[in-house]
Design a protein around this motif. Structure first.
Motif, PDB file in Angstrom:
ATOM      1  N   PRO A  95      39.040  47.106  20.139  1.00  0.00           N
ATOM      2  CA  PRO A  95      40.239  47.378  20.940  1.00  0.00           C
ATOM      3  C   PRO A  95      40.622  48.855  20.905  1.00  0.00           C
ATOM      4  O   PRO A  95      40.566  49.501  19.858  1.00  0.00           O
ATOM      5  N   GLY A  96      40.993  49.382  22.070  1.00  0.00           N
ATOM      6  CA  GLY A  96      41.441  50.766  22.165  1.00  0.00           C
ATOM      7  C   GLY A  96      40.334  51.789  22.248  1.00  0.00           C
ATOM      8  O   GLY A  96      40.606  52.972  22.458  1.00  0.00           O
ATOM      9  N   SER A  97      39.074  51.373  22.102  1.00  0.00           N
ATOM     10  CA  SER A  97      37.961  52.312  22.153  1.00  0.00           C
ATOM     11  C   SER A  97      37.639  52.685  23.600  1.00  0.00           C
ATOM     12  O   SER A  97      38.125  52.056  24.546  1.00  0.00           O
ATOM     13  N   ALA A  98      36.807  53.713  23.772  1.00  0.00           N
ATOM     14  CA  ALA A  98      36.381  54.094  25.114  1.00  0.00           C
ATOM     15  C   ALA A  98      35.629  52.945  25.776  1.00  0.00           C
ATOM     16  O   ALA A  98      35.776  52.689  26.978  1.00  0.00           O
ATOM     17  N   LEU A  99      34.812  52.242  24.996  1.00  0.00           N
ATOM     18  CA  LEU A  99      34.089  51.084  25.527  1.00  0.00           C
ATOM     19  C   LEU A  99      35.058  50.008  26.005  1.00  0.00           C
ATOM     20  O   LEU A  99      34.863  49.408  27.069  1.00  0.00           O
ATOM     21  N   ASP A 100      36.106  49.777  25.237  1.00  0.00           N
ATOM     22  CA  ASP A 100      37.080  48.751  25.589  1.00  0.00           C
ATOM     23  C   ASP A 100      37.836  49.129  26.854  1.00  0.00           C
ATOM     24  O   ASP A 100      38.041  48.293  27.745  1.00  0.00           O
ATOM     25  N   ARG A 101      38.246  50.383  26.955  1.00  0.00           N
ATOM     26  CA  ARG A 101      38.985  50.816  28.145  1.00  0.00           C
ATOM     27  C   ARG A 101      38.127  50.666  29.396  1.00  0.00           C
ATOM     28  O   ARG A 101      38.601  50.230  30.446  1.00  0.00           O
ATOM     29  N   GLU A 102      36.848  51.027  29.285  1.00  0.00           N
ATOM     30  CA  GLU A 102      35.964  50.923  30.449  1.00  0.00           C
ATOM     31  C   GLU A 102      35.686  49.460  30.800  1.00  0.00           C
ATOM     32  O   GLU A 102      35.655  49.092  31.984  1.00  0.00           O
ATOM     33  N   ALA A 103      35.497  48.620  29.783  1.00  0.00           N
ATOM     34  CA  ALA A 103      35.271  47.191  30.041  1.00  0.00           C
ATOM     35  C   ALA A 103      36.485  46.567  30.705  1.00  0.00           C
ATOM     36  O   ALA A 103      36.359  45.762  31.638  1.00  0.00           O
ATOM     37  N   ARG A 104      37.676  46.939  30.252  1.00  0.00           N
ATOM     38  CA  ARG A 104      38.905  46.406  30.843  1.00  0.00           C
ATOM     39  C   ARG A 104      39.064  46.908  32.273  1.00  0.00           C
ATOM     40  O   ARG A 104      39.523  46.170  33.157  1.00  0.00           O
ATOM     41  N   ARG A 105      38.674  48.153  32.524  1.00  0.00           N
ATOM     42  CA  ARG A 105      38.783  48.713  33.870  1.00  0.00           C
ATOM     43  C   ARG A 105      37.850  47.986  34.847  1.00  0.00           C
ATOM     44  O   ARG A 105      38.182  47.799  36.013  1.00  0.00           O
ATOM     45  N   ARG A 106      36.681  47.587  34.359  1.00  0.00           N
ATOM     46  CA  ARG A 106      35.718  46.896  35.224  1.00  0.00           C
ATOM     47  C   ARG A 106      36.009  45.397  35.307  1.00  0.00           C
ATOM     48  O   ARG A 106      35.820  44.789  36.357  1.00  0.00           O
ATOM     49  N   GLY A 107      36.445  44.813  34.196  1.00  0.00           N
ATOM     50  CA  GLY A 107      36.826  43.404  34.204  1.00  0.00           C
ATOM     51  C   GLY A 107      35.679  42.429  34.090  1.00  0.00           C
ATOM     52  O   GLY A 107      35.790  41.386  33.458  1.00  0.00           O
ATOM     53  N   ASN A 108      34.571  42.748  34.724  1.00  0.00           N
ATOM     54  CA  ASN A 108      33.405  41.872  34.709  1.00  0.00           C
ATOM     55  C   ASN A 108      32.197  42.636  35.240  1.00  0.00           C
ATOM     56  O   ASN A 108      32.335  43.704  35.848  1.00  0.00           O
ATOM     57  N   SER A 109      31.036  42.105  34.979  1.00  0.00           N
ATOM     58  CA  SER A 109      29.831  42.635  35.616  1.00  0.00           C
ATOM     59  C   SER A 109      29.782  42.114  37.048  1.00  0.00           C
ATOM     60  O   SER A 109      30.325  41.054  37.355  1.00  0.00           O
ATOM     61  N   VAL A 110      29.122  42.870  37.911  1.00  0.00           N
ATOM     62  CA  VAL A 110      28.979  42.463  39.308  1.00  0.00           C
ATOM     63  C   VAL A 110      27.486  42.321  39.588  1.00  0.00           C
ATOM     64  O   VAL A 110      26.713  43.257  39.346  1.00  0.00           O
ATOM     65  N   TYR A 111      27.094  41.149  40.094  1.00  0.00           N
ATOM     66  CA  TYR A 111      25.683  40.821  40.258  1.00  0.00           C
ATOM     67  C   TYR A 111      25.292  40.826  41.738  1.00  0.00           C
ATOM     68  O   TYR A 111      25.823  40.061  42.531  1.00  0.00           O
ATOM     69  N   PHE A 112      24.365  41.713  42.065  1.00  0.00           N
ATOM     70  CA  PHE A 112      23.798  41.769  43.400  1.00  0.00           C
ATOM     71  C   PHE A 112      22.324  41.372  43.326  1.00  0.00           C
ATOM     72  O   PHE A 112      21.723  41.402  42.249  1.00  0.00           O
ATOM     73  N   PRO A 113      21.718  41.024  44.457  1.00  0.00           N
ATOM     74  CA  PRO A 113      20.299  40.649  44.411  1.00  0.00           C
ATOM     75  C   PRO A 113      19.395  41.741  43.863  1.00  0.00           C
ATOM     76  O   PRO A 113      18.373  41.449  43.235  1.00  0.00           O
ATOM     77  N   ASP A 114      19.752  43.004  44.071  1.00  0.00           N
ATOM     78  CA  ASP A 114      18.851  44.097  43.693  1.00  0.00           C
ATOM     79  C   ASP A 114      19.309  44.868  42.463  1.00  0.00           C
ATOM     80  O   ASP A 114      18.573  45.710  41.958  1.00  0.00           O
ATOM     81  N   ARG A 115      20.509  44.604  41.975  1.00  0.00           N
ATOM     82  CA  ARG A 115      21.023  45.381  40.843  1.00  0.00           C
ATOM     83  C   ARG A 115      22.202  44.659  40.200  1.00  0.00           C
ATOM     84  O   ARG A 115      22.779  43.752  40.777  1.00  0.00           O
ATOM     85  N   VAL A 116      22.529  45.103  38.996  1.00  0.00           N
ATOM     86  CA  VAL A 116      23.734  44.650  38.305  1.00  0.00           C
ATOM     87  C   VAL A 116      24.583  45.874  38.015  1.00  0.00           C
ATOM     88  O   VAL A 116      24.068  46.908  37.582  1.00  0.00           O
ATOM     89  N   VAL A 117      25.871  45.770  38.285  1.00  0.00           N
ATOM     90  CA  VAL A 117      26.819  46.781  37.819  1.00  0.00           C
ATOM     91  C   VAL A 117      27.448  46.195  36.563  1.00  0.00           C
ATOM     92  O   VAL A 117      28.338  45.337  36.645  1.00  0.00           O
TER      93      VAL A 117
END
Length: 776
Positions: free
Chosen positions: A299-321
Motif C-alpha cells: 500500500p502507498g507504493s509507486a506500484l500500488d498507485r499505478e495499479a489503482r490508477r489502472r484498476g485492471n488489466s485490459v485484454y485485447f486479441p493482440d496485446r495485454v495492457v
C-alpha cells in the motif's frame, strides 16, 4: 458548514470533510487555522497531507488548495475539448490524477464564440445534478485537444475523420507532419467553430493493420499503457526479494494451473484429494493457490498507485495492457511449472454434497506441477475417463447454462490402470481428483440454481504476426467449468473468512433486476406467448424455467439475450448485497490479483485479518470510493475490449462486402434495426430509410418495425438474408442493405460517414463476444 473541531491534529476523515464542505479553496494554511493547530502540529499536518495524497485520498489544486480525490476543485484550470452542434461547450480538468476518467464539465460561456476547442480557462466549478458546471473567470493561453483519426485526401487537401462511430465531423488538416492520406494519426484540434482544424503530431501507421485496432481503443479510452521509470524500478526491486519466512510449504503437492493455451499470466492453480477427516466422510480437501501479489505490491507504493490508477488489466486479441509491470505479472507473480512461487492458499473442506465445510488461508510456497492448456486438460481427462465427458453448460457471473447430467458420477468412477508412467501419471491422477471433487461442487451448484444462460462466445484468432485468421465460436469445455467452480468456491470462502473477522470486504455485487427491466422483459416474452408473472419472487431459477419452457425453439438464443439484458451490471463495493446471478449470499473476487485491483484489496484484507505478514491493509482505505473507482475502470476496459472486437469482426467481414449473408436481428429502434452475421458476430445497422418507400412504424412494446401498407414486419430475433454493404475496420461499423437492392442508397465517396446522430447512437450490448486468450 461543519462545526469547528477541537484543537489537535485532525483525522483523515475530518480533513476530507473540511475540504469538501469548505466554501472556499482549502490549503494547508486554511486547514491548520480551522483546526487550531500549533506550530508543531503544522509539521505533522504537512506529513499527513502528503500521506493522504500518496494514498489517493486527496489531490492538490492550483494555489496548493486540496480537494477530495475524484472530485473537481472549486477553482481550477479547465481545457475545452468539444463544442457540440447545439453550441454547448464541454471541458475537462487540465490536471487530473484520480483513478477514474476525468468528468466532462459543461461550461457557461459569457460571450458566444469566445471559447473554442483547446482553450484553457480558469473557472469556478459547482456540482449540478449528476454533473458539473463551470463558470469561466478568465481565459488562459490555449492548448490542444487530441484525437485519433484517419486522413482522407480531397484534391490537394487533407481531412481528418475520427475513428469513433459517433464522430460525424471532419476537420481540415493544417499540418500533416509528413503523414499521408490513409494513415492513422494522432492529431491536435484547435480553433473555434466553424474553423476547428487539426495538426498531426504522430503517425500511428496503417489503420487497417490488426494491431492498430487495440491501439485505437487504448488512445480513445485514455488507458494508461506506459509505466513510469519509478514504477518499473520498484517492480524490479520487489521482484528480487526472497519469498519470506514462515510460509507453508506446499511444494510437495501436485498443484496444477489450467489456463488458455496462449495465457500471458498464470495467477491461479488448483489441487484436490479425498478427505481423510472422519467428520467429512466422502468429502474432499481442495486448495486454490493464488499468486501472492500483496507481498510484492505494498500500500502507498509507486506500484500500488499505478495499479489503482489502472484498476485492471485490459485484454485485447493482440496485446495485454497489464495492471502490473511484466517483471511481476508475467514472471515473478506468474505461477510457472517447476518454479517456487509465493502464493496465498485457500484450503477448503468440501462435503460430498459439494458445500464448503471449512476454509482457512495461509501464505505458502508452491511449485506448480504443470501448466496445462484447457484443451490438453480436457484431452487427458477424456483419455482417463472417456465415458464422463458431458459437454454441458454453466453460468458465469451472468451467463452459462445448458442441460446438466447426473452429478456425482465422477466420484465413483475407478482410476484406470495402467496410467502413464512417471510425472504424467501424477498429473493424470491429480486431474482425476480435481474432476471428482468438481462433481460434488457441481451438485451444489445445481441445487442453488444460478442463472444459466448458454450464450455463444466468440474468439479472435491471430497468427504470430498479428494477422487475423478467424472469428469463430469458442468451444466450451468441462475443463473451463472445473476451474471456474473452484474459483467461485475460493471467492465465497474469502468473503466469509473476512466476514468472520468483521474485516473490510470488497464484494463483487450483482443485484436482482430492476422492476422496469422486468416489465420490459414481460412485454418481450408476450410476443412469444411465453408467460412471465411480475408478482412472483424473482430468483435466477425463475429465468432458467423460462428457458426450459421454451425448449429448442428457434428464438431461444434471442430470449436468453433479452434475459441477460434485463440483468443489472455487477460492481464492486463494501456493502454485501449478494450475487444474484450466481445465487450466492457472500461473494468477493479473490482469484486474480495480477489483473484486478479488487482482488488485491481482498488479499490485503485477509493478510491483515489473519496476521499473515507484511502487505496488509494500512487501515485508511476507503472501500466505498475504491469500489466506485474500480467499477468504472472495469467498465472502461470492457468497452475498450468490446470496441476492439467490433473492429476485428469488421475487418474479418470486410472481404465479404457486397455478399448476401445470413443475419439475425438483434435490436430494433425507430431509425432501423441492428443485425449480426450468423456464426461470426458483429453488430450492423439496417437503416429504416433503406427499407424502401413504405413507411414503417416502430412498435416499441413488440420490438418490431411494421410496414403501414404491406404489414411486413421486422422483429427481434428474426433470421433473414441481407447484403453486407459496408464493413469499416477502423470504426467497427457494419451496414446492411436488402438483398434485392430495394431502397439501397448509392455508394458513398471516400470513407465519410453521413449517418445522423440517432442512427449512430451506441446501443448497450451484452458482453458475449470474447477473444482468444481472455482470462477467466
Amino acid at each position: 458548514m461543519m462545526h469547528k473541531p477541537k484543537a489537535g491534529l485532525p483525522s483523515r476523515e475530518q480533513i476530507i470533510e473540511f475540504i469538501t464542505t469548505s466554501d472556499t479553496p482549502a490549503g494547508k494554511r486554511e486547514i491548520a487555522r480551522a483546526f487550531g493547530l500549533s506550530a508543531q502540529d503544522k509539521i505533522a499536518l504537512k506529513a499527513l497531507l502528503k500521506d493522504m495524497a500518496d494514498e489517493g485520498l486527496i489531490d492538490s489544486a492550483p494555489g496548493r488548495a486540496f480537494h477530495k480525490m475524484g472530485g473537481v476543485p472549486k477553482v481550477t484550470v479547465l481545457r475545452i475539448v468539444d463544442v457540440d452542434d447545439n453550441g454547448t461547450i464541454w471541458a475537462v480538468p487540465e490536471r487530473w490524477e484520480a483513478d477514474v476518467p476525468p468528468p466532462r464539465i459543461r461550461v457557461r460561456e459569457r460571450k458566444r464564440g469566445e471559447l473554442g476547442v483547446g482553450t484553457r480557462v480558469l473557472a469556478r466549478t459547482e456540482e449540478a445534478g449528476n454533473g458539473w458546471i463551470a463558470h469561466p473567470m478568465k481565459a488562459l493561453a490555449p492548448s490542444a485537444e487530441q484525437m485519433i483519426g484517419v486522413l482522407r485526401g480531397e484534391g490537394d487537401r487533407l481531412w481528418l475523420q475520427g475513428v469513433e462511430k459517433k464522430e460525424r465531423r471532419e476537420y481540415a488538416v493544417s499540418d500533416a507532419g509528413g503523414a499521408q492520406a490513409g494513415d492513422l494519426v494522432l492529431a491536435e484540434r484547435a480553433g473555434r467553430p466553424p474553423r476547428i482544424t487539426a495538426k498531426v503530431i504522430e503517425r500511428l501507421g496503417d489503420p487497417f493493420a490488426p494491431r492498430s485496432f487495440s491501439l485505437i481503443a487504448i488512445h480513445r479510452h485514455e488507458i494508461p499503457h506506459v509505466f513510469e521509470e519509478e514504477t518499473l524500478a520498484e517492480a524490479a526491486r520487489m521482484a528480487r526479494q526472497p519469498l519470506g519466512e514462515g510460509r507453508e510449504d506446499l511444494t510437495h503437492l501436485p498443484i496444477v494451473a489450467i489456463d488458455p493455451a496462449d495465457a500471458r499470466d498464470h495467477d491461479d492453480a488448483i489441487w484436490a484429494a479425498p478427505d481423510d477427516d472422519p467428520a467429512n466422510e466422502g468429502g474432499w480437501r481442495a486448495i486454490v493457490a493464488i499468486t501472492d501479489v500483496s507481498f510484492y505490491v505494498r500500500p502507498g507504493s509507486a506500484l500500488d498507485r499505478e495499479a489503482r490508477r489502472r484498476g485492471n488489466s485490459v485484454y485485447f486479441p493482440d496485446r495485454v495492457v497489464p495492471m502490473l509491470p511484466e517483471v511481476l505479472s508475467a514472471d515473478v507473480c506468474s505461477l510457472k511449472e517447476g518454479v517456487d512461487r509465493a502464493a496465498l492458499a485457500c484450503h477448503m473442506q468440501v462435503t460430498k454434497a459439494g458445500t464448503l465445510k471449512s476454509w482457512r488461508f495461509t501464505r505458502a510456497t508452491v511449485r506448480i506441477a504443470a501448466n496445462i492448456a484447457y484443451e490438453d486438460a480436457q484431452a487427458m481427462i477424456d483419455g482417463i475417463l472417456p465415458e464422463l465427458r458431458s459437454g454441458r453448460g454453466t453460468a458465469g457471473e451472468a451467463g452459462g447454462g445448458g442441460e446438466e447430467p447426473q452429478a456425482g458420477a465422477l466420484v465413483t468412477a475407478p482410476l484406470p490402470d495402467p496410467l502413464p508412467a512417471g510425472g504424467e501419471r501424477e498429473i493424470a491422477a491429480a486431474l482425476r481428483n480435481l474432476w471428482a471433487c468438481w462433481a460434488a461442487l457441481l451438485a451444489a451448484r445445481d441445487k442453488r440454481e444460478p442463472l444459466a444462460l448458454d450464450l455463444p462466445e466468440r474468439q479472435v484468432a491471430l497468427d504470430e504476426k498479428g494477422r487475423l485468421l478467424s472469428v469463430a465460436p469458442r468451444e466450451r469445455l468441462d475443463a473451463h467449468r472445473v476451474v471456474e467452480d473452484y474459483m467461485i468456491a475460493a471467492n465465497v470462502a474469502a468473503a466469509k473468512a473476512l466476514e468472520a473477522k468483521k474485516a473490510p470486504v470488497m464484494y463483487r455485487i450483482h443485484e436482482p433486476p430492476a422492476r422496469e427491466k422486468l416489465v420490459a422483459l414481460k412485454e418481450y416474452l408476450e410476443t412469444f406467448d411465453a408467460p412471465f408473472a411480475l408478482g412472483q419472487v424473482i430468483k435466477p431459477a425463475t429465468f432458467n424455467h423460462i428457458i426450459e419452457r421454451i425448449g429448442d425453439a428457434d428464438f431461444r438464443p434471442q430470449v436468453m439475450e433479452q434475459i441477460l439484458r434485463s440483468q443489472t451490471q455487477a460492481y464492486y463495493g463494501p456493502g454485501n448485497h449478494g450475487h444474484f446471478g450466481l445465487s450466492l449470499g457472500s461473494y468477493a473476487h479473490f482469484t486474480s490479483p495480477i489483473r484486478r485491483y479488487a482482488d488485491l484489496l481482498v488479499h490485503r484484507a485477509l493478510t491483515s485479518s489473519y496476521a499473515l505478514g507484511p502487505g496488509g491493509l494500512n487501515g485508511d482505505e476507503d472501500f466505498e470510493r475504491l469500489g466506485e473507482t474500480i467499477s468504472k475502470l472495469e467498465r472502461r476496459a470492457m468497452e475498450a475490449e468490446r470496441e476492439t472486437i467490433d473492429r476485428y469482426v469488421a475487418a474479418f467481414l470486410s472481404h465479404r462486402v457486397g455478399e448476401i449473408v445470413d443475419a439475425r436481428i438483434t435490436g430494433i429502434q425507430n431509425f432501423g434495426f441492428f443485425a449480426t452475421v450468423e456464426g461470426v458476430g458483429g453488430d450492423g445497422l439496417m437503416p429504416i430509410s433503406d427499407l424502401g418507400g413504405e413507411y414503417f412504424r416502430f412498435d416499441e412494446a413488440g420490438r418490431r418495425l411494421v410496414g403501414e401498407t404491406s404489414g411486413e414486419q421486422y422483429t427481434l430475433g428474426q433470421r433473414l438474408k441481407l447484403r453486407l454493404a459496408e464493413a469499416n475496420p477502423v470504426s467497427g461499423a457494419l451496414r446492411y442493405e436488402l438483398p434485392d437492392g430495394k431502397g439501397a442508397r448509392p455508394p458513398r465517396g471516400g470513407d465519410r460517414d453521413h449517418r445522423g446522430p440517432r442512427e449512430l447512437k451506441r446501443r448497450g450490448r451484452p458482453g458475449n463476444i470474447r477473444h482468444q486468450g481472455r482470462r477467466k
